[in-house]
Design a protein around this motif. Sequence first.
Motif, short mmCIF file in Angstrom:
data_model
loop_
_atom_site.label_atom_id
_atom_site.label_comp_id
_atom_site.label_asym_id
_atom_site.label_seq_id
_atom_site.Cartn_x
_atom_site.Cartn_y
_atom_site.Cartn_z
N ARG A 17 -48.61 -82.32 -52.84
CA ARG A 17 -48.85 -80.98 -52.27
C ARG A 17 -50.16 -80.95 -51.50
NH1 ARG A 17 -48.03 -78.17 -57.47
NH2 ARG A 17 -49.89 -77.01 -56.91
N LEU A 18 -51.20 -81.55 -52.08
CA LEU A 18 -52.49 -81.63 -51.39
C LEU A 18 -52.37 -82.42 -50.10
CD1 LEU A 18 -54.90 -82.29 -54.39
CD2 LEU A 18 -54.78 -80.21 -53.01
N HIS A 21 -50.68 -80.25 -47.46
CA HIS A 21 -51.60 -79.24 -46.93
C HIS A 21 -52.62 -79.89 -45.99
CE1 HIS A 21 -50.32 -75.73 -49.17
NE2 HIS A 21 -50.32 -76.44 -50.30
N LYS A 24 -51.05 -80.88 -42.60
CA LYS A 24 -50.85 -79.73 -41.70
C LYS A 24 -52.11 -79.44 -40.90
CE LYS A 24 -47.52 -77.27 -44.57
NZ LYS A 24 -47.32 -76.09 -45.42
N ARG A 25 -53.25 -79.79 -41.47
CA ARG A 25 -54.53 -79.52 -40.80
C ARG A 25 -55.11 -80.77 -40.15
NH1 ARG A 25 -53.35 -76.54 -44.95
NH2 ARG A 25 -53.96 -74.36 -45.06
N TYR A 32 -59.80 -82.54 -47.20
CA TYR A 32 -59.21 -81.24 -47.54
C TYR A 32 -59.76 -80.72 -48.86
CZ TYR A 32 -55.74 -77.72 -48.76
OH TYR A 32 -55.12 -76.55 -49.13
N THR A 36 -62.15 -77.45 -49.40
CA THR A 36 -61.72 -76.39 -50.31
C THR A 36 -62.81 -76.09 -51.34
OG1 THR A 36 -59.41 -77.02 -50.01
CG2 THR A 36 -59.93 -75.70 -51.96
#
Length: 74
Positions: A17-18, A21, A24-25, A32, A36
């Motif tokens: 999941r990380l 995410h 996507k960036r 990431y 965060t």
Amino acid sequence: MDSTVLSLRIEGELFERLRAHAAKRGMSVQDYVVRTLIREDFDERFQTAVDETEKFYGASDTPGDQVRPSAGIA
């Protein structure tokens, strides 16, 4: 600024999941997660500053009593 290594053991599903995410960036998982954590730290420090300001000036219980700057917007 010194840097230190932090090693984490996380569940595979969470890592995926990380990774999604971060992808996507256009970031690595490491970047990431660090971004965060920095954002969370900023949010926490900002809320503390707001709380301290309200203590200093006295927080109003009714929203209508607060004066908000309009920045020239009517």
